[in-house]
Scaffold this active site. Structure first.
Site, PDB file in Angstrom:
ATOM      1  CG  ASP A  16      -1.888  -1.167   1.200  1.00  0.00           C
ATOM      2  OD1 ASP A  16      -2.243  -1.636   0.103  1.00  0.00           O
ATOM      3  OD2 ASP A  16      -2.272  -1.624   2.297  1.00  0.00           O
ATOM      4  CE  LYS A  32       2.295  -2.311  -4.401  1.00  0.00           C
ATOM      5  NZ  LYS A  32       2.087  -1.960  -2.984  1.00  0.00           N
ATOM      6  N   GLY A  43      -4.627  -4.077  -3.898  1.00  0.00           N
ATOM      7  CA  GLY A  43      -5.621  -3.032  -4.139  1.00  0.00           C
ATOM      8  C   GLY A  43      -4.829  -1.786  -4.480  1.00  0.00           C
ATOM      9  CG  HIS A  44      -2.023  -1.782  -7.003  1.00  0.00           C
ATOM     10  ND1 HIS A  44      -1.097  -2.290  -7.865  1.00  0.00           N
ATOM     11  CD2 HIS A  44      -1.772  -2.381  -5.807  1.00  0.00           C
ATOM     12  CE1 HIS A  44      -0.320  -3.145  -7.222  1.00  0.00           C
ATOM     13  NE2 HIS A  44      -0.714  -3.232  -5.974  1.00  0.00           N
ATOM     14  CD  GLN A  81       0.713  -8.767  -2.801  1.00  0.00           C
ATOM     15  OE1 GLN A  81       1.385  -9.426  -3.570  1.00  0.00           O
ATOM     16  NE2 GLN A  81      -0.537  -8.425  -3.103  1.00  0.00           N
TER      17      GLN A  81
END
Ligand code: GDP
Ligand code: IMO
Ligand code: MG
Length: 423
Positions: A13, A16, A40-41, A221
């Protein structure tokens, strides 16, 4: 042509998705090489916010090719939901997205196994995202996996065999479940997947490189969640480090170019596991509130703390970082002082390297730096940076031995400052 890699250096988080989106105009191709819908980007531009799970963050920009590599694990049901939402919001992707036939499929029973294993661990649970990541990679390594390419040939048999094996394990764990609904959505996802370009992505990536095309790899990640080098066993089940881009796409190590290492100006972690600089006080709460530190998909509260340079140095080393990117600088705008952990105290001894296990009583040793007490969110160039902020950057560069090339001062695509432009 070389392939550049962008990696999270902390516990995920870091931002990215935002930076991949910012860098995409400089590349022809964006590729994911590991992880899956545990990611979750978040991307923000033109007043819109998007959260991507399995689809690369280059998908919003014109004619770029986006590749889901062999190292990724894919849940067809979640993929369908994600892709359909993007298409519905005016972002067509069928022609732009190529999926490796060698990527492994997350089965509905993998998700059940994830839940069952977590329940069996009790207090020692990892706090996984519950997406079946661990069980899917386990099947891959134990040579029992089902791959995307399998949906084109003799699929029902392969699915049934895997499912039967999983059900046996679930029974032995006395895990109760109802599979019908999840299975239905999953098979709809399989049919949907067939409409995409299912490719031998290792051939494609190497061909593109030989044609002089530029490729950016998007890590998921973070390095401290790497299966080998992270805070084991509180990690994910893939190699999140730079080397993962080689195995997750089929590119040789000598094809790797720049390695962008991305970190927050502080530090966060979701799920269980050691976190030496975690703050349990008002300061931690303040960082969480100002940084909106809640999971992009699950909404889970992220644990917050000061930057950990011992862990960051380790990440820079194992990833071979050539350029650093600092995110969420604006979150620290209002602090009088900022702390940075430069060493640990372990068993009464001061150490400045990342040890075998940080779970047992590692105490952070901090230096304090003055805060910049300035709103950074509207800044557009490094010329505007306050003196104290420049001092923080210089301090971090000296500690980490790598230049900080990009500074992010807000979630929007526009709130990004490239440094050292004169070079
Ligand atoms: P990723 O998984 O590494 O892509 O990061 P996430 O999207 O899970 O989390 C990063 C969060 O921080 C998202 O909500 C972003 O919109 C937000 N974000 C990214 N960069 C900045 C920044 O510089 N400042 C602030 N305030 N928020 C940011
Ligand atoms: P992005 O790409 C933050 C964490 C989980 C858990 C551990 C194992 O958005 O940075 P898993 O479901 O992978 O088996 O969970 O890893 N984790 C993440 N934390 N960001 C992520 O992805 C994460 N993906 C997994 O919280 O502690
Ligand atoms: Mg995320």
């Amino acid at each position: 042509m070389k392939i550049d890699v962008l990696l999270g250096l902390q516990w995920g988080d870091e931002g990215k998705g935002k930076v991949v989106d910012v860098l995409t105009p400089h590349y022809d191709v964006v590729a994911r090489f590991q992880g899956g819908p545990n990611a979750g980007h978040t991307l923000e531009f033109e007043g819109q916010k998007y959260v991507l799970r399995s689809i690369p963050s280059g998908i919003f920009q014109g004619d770029k090719v986006n590749i889901i590599g062999n190292g990724v694990v894919l849940d067809p049901a979640l993929f369908k939901a994600e892709a359909e939402a993007l298409e519905a919001s005016g972002h067509p992707l069928k022609e732009r997205l190529h999926i490796s036939k060698k990527a492994h499929l997350i089965l509905p029973t993998h998700r059940l196994l994830d839940a069952a294993y977590e329940a069996a661990k009790g207090d020692a649970k990892v706090g996984t995202t519950g997406k079946g990541i661990g069980p899917t990679y386990t099947d891959k390594i134990s040579r029992n996996g089902v791959r995307v390419g399998d949906i084109l040939f003799d699929f029902d048999k392969k699915y049934a065999q895997a499912k039967a094996r999983h059900e046996q394990i679930l029974k032995s764990l006395n895990f109760q479940y109802d599979l019908a609904e999840a299975e239905k959505a999953w098979f709809e996802g399989i049919e949907y997947l067939k409409q995409f370009h299912l490719v031998d992505s290792e051939h494609e990536v190497n061909r593109l490189l030989s044609e002089g095309k530029s490729i950016l790899c998007e890590g998921a990640q973070g390095t401290m969640l790497d299966i080998d080098f992270g805070s084991y066993p509180f990690v994910t089940s893939s190699n999140t480090v730079c080397a993962g881009a080689c195995t997750g796409l089929g590119v040789a190590p000598n094809k790797i170019g720049d390695v962008y290492g991305i970190f927050k100006a502080y530090c966060t972690r979701v799920g269980a596991g050691p976190f030496p600089t975690e703050l349990f006080d008002e300061t931690g709460k303040k960082i969480r509130d100002l940084g909106h530190e809640y999971g992009a998909v699950t909404g889970r509260e992220r644990r917050c703390g000061w930057i950990d340079l011992v862990a960051l140095k380790y990440a820079v080393m194992v990833d071979g970082v050539t350029q650093l990117i600092m995110m969420k600088s604006d979150v620290l705008d209002g602090f009088d002082t900022i702390k940075a952990c430069v060493a640990y105290r372990m068993n009464g001894e001061e150490i400045d390297y990342f040890p075998f296990d940080i779970a047992e009583g590692v105490e952070p040793i901090y230096v304090e730096l003055p805060g910049w007490k300035t709103d950074m969110t509207r800044m557009t160039s490094e010329d505007e940076f306050p003196e104290e902020f420049n001092a923080y950057l210089t301090f971090l560069e000296e500690q980490l031995g790598v230049p900080i090339k990009i500074v992010s001062v807000g979630p929007d695509r526009e709130q990004t400052i490239i440094r050292y432009t004169e070079e």
